[in-house]
Write an enzyme that holds these catalytic residues in place. Sequence first.
Site, PDB file in Angstrom:
ATOM      1  N   ASP A  31       0.883  -1.153   0.000  1.00  0.00           N
ATOM      2  CA  ASP A  31       0.000   0.000   0.000  1.00  0.00           C
ATOM      3  C   ASP A  31       0.931   1.216   0.000  1.00  0.00           C
ATOM      4  OD1 ASP A  31      -2.034   1.796   0.076  1.00  0.00           O
ATOM      5  OD2 ASP A  31      -3.097   0.905   1.770  1.00  0.00           O
TER       6      ASP A  31
HETATM    7  C1  BGC Z   1      -4.887   3.466   0.099  1.00  0.00           C
HETATM    8  C2  BGC Z   1      -4.959   2.494  -1.067  1.00  0.00           C
HETATM    9  C3  BGC Z   1      -4.757   3.239  -2.349  1.00  0.00           C
HETATM   10  C4  BGC Z   1      -3.415   3.939  -2.301  1.00  0.00           C
HETATM   11  C5  BGC Z   1      -3.089   4.742  -3.551  1.00  0.00           C
HETATM   12  C6  BGC Z   1      -3.602   4.272   0.076  1.00  0.00           C
HETATM   13  O1  BGC Z   1      -3.611   5.264   1.047  1.00  0.00           O
HETATM   14  O2  BGC Z   1      -4.966   2.764   1.318  1.00  0.00           O
HETATM   15  O3  BGC Z   1      -6.194   1.836  -1.070  1.00  0.00           O
HETATM   16  O4  BGC Z   1      -4.848   2.366  -3.434  1.00  0.00           O
HETATM   17  O5  BGC Z   1      -3.404   4.849  -1.205  1.00  0.00           O
HETATM   18  O6  BGC Z   1      -3.899   5.843  -3.666  1.00  0.00           O
END
Ligand code: BGC
Length: 759
Positions: free
Chosen positions: A230
């Site tokens: 993530d």
């Molecule tokens: C979120 C993800 C997301 C990523 C990119 C993170 O903060 O938890 O679900 O895909 O950011 O935006």
Amino acid sequence: MQDVQMIISKMTLEEKASLCSGQDFWHTEEIPHLGIPQLMMSDGPHGLRKQESEADHLGLNESIAAVCFPAGCATGSSFDVELMEQLGDILGKECQAENIGMLLGPAVNIKRSPLCGRNFEYMSEDPYLTGKMAASYINGLQKNGVGASIKHFAANSQEYRRMSSSSELSERTLREIYLPAFEEAVKSSQPKTVMCSYNKINGVFASENKELMTKILREEWGFEGAVVTDWGAINDRVKGLKAGVDLEMPGTDGYNDRKIIEAVKNGTLDEQVVDQAVERILNVIFSCRNNEKNAPDFNKEADHEKAVQIESECAVLLENNGVLPLNKDEKILYIGEFAEKPRYQGGGSSHINSFKKVSALESAKQKQRSVSYIKGFSADKDEYINNELFKAVEAAKQADKVVIFAGLPDIMESEGYDRKTLAMPECQNEMIEEVLKVQPNTVIVLHNGSPVETPWAEKSGAVLEMYLGGQGVGEACDRILYGEVNPSGRLAESFPYRLEDTPSYLFYPGDGKKAIYGEEIFVGYRYYDTKKIPVRWAFGHGLSYTSFTYSNIRLSTKHLTNKEQLIVEVDISNIGDVDGKEVVQLYISDKCKTVLRPAKELKGFKKIFLKKGETKTVTFEIDERALAYYEEEIQDWYAPSGTYEILVGQASDNIILSEEFDFITTKYLPLSVDGTTTVGDLLKDVRTSVLSQELFSGIINQNSGESEEISAADKEMIEAILENVPLKSLVSLGAITNREQEQIENKLNSVLRGEEENE
Ligand code: BGC
């Protein structure tokens, strides 16, 4: 297809390390002289959040204009795997057109508490439903050559301290509740990537968790893709690589790449580990990139209409006292700013820059409905507009029917923080109560991503849950209100009466360091059903404008072995006046009671369309896994021999047909007899029961005292006491000697080793 091994053999260590992290916020590293292209990623999950510049992962900066489809809270309620595949397919085509190789979704974390700020993105409190829906979405997306990134692996069911808190849970809880959606998706749709979550699991960051990222994901489930972090989830990059985390996103300007290089040079990291990550990343890049070229343009207007249609299949009619559908000749009053400004998506990384939106009010105008409108209260905060409570109540008296468009303002629910309460804004509750006093034919339409308290529910004429229904929510709502579409969504989560009733109430969200999953496997209806705690609306509930009957349940056998499959058939008839869709749900209840289990668990669902008057047979296939619980002792799924019950119905609290059957397995849990083994366990186990009865019947008779004849009651009592007595205590009770204890143990152990017959 490119020769990945050949490419790796030509790469320098520096190039390999650079490929293990993003070039920037949304792209993998490009290495032109080796023919390695960039791969672009974008959020996800219910639309494209493609950012050209000023990237961020909180949804703050602008992204390209795109189509916002219903969020997971809505699509989960469709209970429709074909619809999920269609949604994935549409998104795949949009990604192709926008040169996006990977879409960051689906999001499949389990709704442990209705307070989780990000529940709107997740599909359900039930792992079986989530897994089936996610697998279909991924199949639809990936058939376009676009990769999915199923997220957030794992046990990431809260926003409070989501980046540092440790989810503390038993292996059984992890396996039965928080992993199966990922497991199902990996096994039946092979997502190109799995996104590891920010949090720790039992003290170990997901991004360093070898047990999850390698042992379970790859060795047990056969995952073939790459693990991506993530955004910013890396703690220690080298530990991460060793655990099986291949791609770090976003890039760190080479900071962590240098750590990888250093570690290889000083011998603390084997270069083969880097090679393996590179191989996986290259496979993903090449398989997703090949399809981008010459991609067709997508027609945004056509996809908008699809967004409306999808939402029409998702909305859940929670109550209806004959007020819906509305009639075009009736004088209708709309109240609430949500009627012109519907809340249709949540805040954070999934936030879409919708190219258009049509509200229910606009839709009513376009269709020349007989609708008047009073704003009444704000859609953005807990506030009346121009003190319109009195005006709204007066107008409600004059209308034939009223529709109040209610919901949660953006600030009350978002990625990044949790909700504090299940209550709706006070002014909305007051408006609803006051209007209901003068106008019982009032429909409440809800726009929210997670359950709310609805103290007025029983008094209202109808309640329609639209969830965060995407940019088509207004038109979908109009079609359902006026009966152009027959509602067919079903709740993928329970609606409790109060926060205090929720299973994780005493534990959620923890102290910031640890989130104790103290309710264990008893999440959602598994808890409410088992504890018999009433809820406002149960998991699986949803009404239709027609009615269905269930009849003639047939089981292919009443004695199932672990080598066979059970086929269950049921006839469903539409006996109402209109065509409609029904969600037939199959639950299983374990009657063996070998271990503590939920009263019932969903193990099958089918959404079917029935014309009025039509009957169809629905078929389910049940295998051993559907009967099993996760047995920590053998670290595997286990279904004991015994009686199970098939329950078929319209909701978890509305079972219409049921039928029991026996299951016979040739698999046994390990058993070795010593002084601590209880008499009860020996009598229960089929391998030792016959011999134990013979061995212990003497003791039962002896203990019956002076009288010649043992009364049935005495016998029962002695048996009940003996159940809990270990063999060694039979000696201290004077029932057997030490020598006899040894003989009994030897005899039973040789039966267990198969040296003697248990007959
Ligand atoms: C979120 C993800 C997301 C990523 C990119 C993170 O903060 O938890 O679900 O895909 O950011 O935006």
